[in-house]
Design an enzyme around this catalytic site. Sequence first.
Site, PDB file in Angstrom:
ATOM      1  N   ASN A  23       0.874  -1.149   0.040  1.00 22.07           N
ATOM      2  CA  ASN A  23       0.044  -0.079  -0.064  1.00 22.07           C
ATOM      3  C   ASN A  23       0.925   1.236  -0.025  1.00 22.07           C
ATOM      4  OD1 ASN A  23      -2.517   1.062   2.355  1.00 22.07           O
ATOM      5  ND2 ASN A  23      -2.420   1.420   0.205  1.00 22.07           N
ATOM      6  N   ASN A  74      -6.706  11.040  -1.531  1.00 22.49           N
ATOM      7  CA  ASN A  74      -6.648   9.763  -2.387  1.00 22.49           C
ATOM      8  C   ASN A  74      -5.968  10.164  -3.736  1.00 22.49           C
ATOM      9  OD1 ASN A  74      -8.315   8.407  -0.307  1.00 22.49           O
ATOM     10  ND2 ASN A  74      -9.845   9.754  -1.121  1.00 22.49           N
ATOM     11  N   CYS A  83      -5.621   7.325   7.167  1.00 21.30           N
ATOM     12  CA  CYS A  83      -4.924   6.354   6.205  1.00 21.30           C
ATOM     13  C   CYS A  83      -3.654   5.600   7.215  1.00 21.30           C
ATOM     14  CB  CYS A  83      -4.267   7.146   5.043  1.00 21.30           C
ATOM     15  SG  CYS A  83      -3.285   5.936   4.060  1.00 21.30           S
ATOM     16  N   ASN A  85      -2.185   2.751   7.138  1.00 22.55           N
ATOM     17  CA  ASN A  85      -0.690   2.544   6.733  1.00 22.55           C
ATOM     18  C   ASN A  85       0.332   3.735   6.393  1.00 22.55           C
ATOM     19  OD1 ASN A  85      -0.496  -0.162   6.980  1.00 22.55           O
ATOM     20  ND2 ASN A  85      -1.761  -0.604   4.860  1.00 22.55           N
ATOM     21  N   ASN A 160     -12.845   7.321   8.043  1.00 24.91           N
ATOM     22  CA  ASN A 160     -13.414   7.299   6.786  1.00 24.91           C
ATOM     23  C   ASN A 160     -14.506   6.224   6.746  1.00 24.91           C
ATOM     24  OD1 ASN A 160     -11.654   5.087   6.784  1.00 24.91           O
ATOM     25  ND2 ASN A 160     -10.162   6.061   5.258  1.00 24.91           N
ATOM     26  N   ASN A 193     -15.043   3.111   1.376  1.00 23.99           N
ATOM     27  CA  ASN A 193     -14.114   1.997   1.063  1.00 23.99           C
ATOM     28  C   ASN A 193     -14.915   0.608   1.080  1.00 23.99           C
ATOM     29  OD1 ASN A 193     -11.292   3.300   1.111  1.00 23.99           O
ATOM     30  ND2 ASN A 193     -12.444   3.984   2.878  1.00 23.99           N
ATOM     31  N   SER A 222      -6.920   1.398   7.548  1.00 20.64           N
ATOM     32  CA  SER A 222      -8.315   1.651   7.879  1.00 20.64           C
ATOM     33  C   SER A 222      -9.162   0.663   7.367  1.00 20.64           C
ATOM     34  CB  SER A 222      -8.679   2.910   7.428  1.00 20.64           C
ATOM     35  OG  SER A 222      -8.905   3.040   6.056  1.00 20.64           O
TER      36      SER A 222
END
EC number: 5.1.1.7
Length: 275
Positions: A23, A74, A83, A85, A160, A193, A222
Amino acid sequence: MEQQQNLDRHAPWPFMKMHGLGNDFVVIDGRKTGGGPGSAVIAAMADRHFGVGFDQLAVILPSDQVDARLVFYNADGSISAACGNATRCIARHLLNESGAKTLRLATDHAVLMAEDAGNGLTRVNMGPPVLDWDRIPLAQDIDTLHLPIDGDPVATGMGNPHMTFFVPDVSAIHLEHFGPIHENHPLYPQRTNVEIVQVVSKDEIILRIWERGTGITWASGSCSCAAVVAAARRGLTGRRVKVNVPGGVLEIDWREDGVWMTGPTAHVFDGVWRG
């Protein structure tokens, strides 16, 4: 509230390329640049053929209250409040930079705790999950544990919005088609997501991910947190779960003080964007 200064000049933008289990991120140290780029520059940098390529872009900003403030975008240039990671990657960078063992990092979602987990791993508390329909947010007052959508998904907020499906075999889902349809479902006014989960045991799952504004990703902090929260709420797993994503393994632990995520990070290279 501290605000990021978006700077629309085209060049130069010094950056770090990082990833957590594939990622991948572009990270801009706004403490040195005075802010981050505008959405047009972000989208150009995100292009994997003509730009740098990334799943998300993060900007590190100074803060008087915490160790740093993080702002996430994004790949399409839209903003994201969380976010996981990228937070771990930046936390590792700041831990190495400062020599500290713990950090407090402010995001649009919450102030997150990060710590050195040993053996090269980094742990971040992503905060408590959001389970109320209006805070995820959803478009109407409905049961977040059983959404009225084919496949009976779960809704969760982790800074998110998330929609989590449980299936017998994650490889049987055509995610390129399934993901965008559900990302833009009218029940989610801010898009969502999408997670596809196969439960292996009470402490292990397999996860495939469609990220809002980005598409298919090899991992997502997430999304991994949301998948475990959804599985635990359904009684399919416990609260401490090994999450197998295409890029590797994350350990998720839903504790009383929040959802903790542990995993590896990588600082791949440094560069300068001159587009």
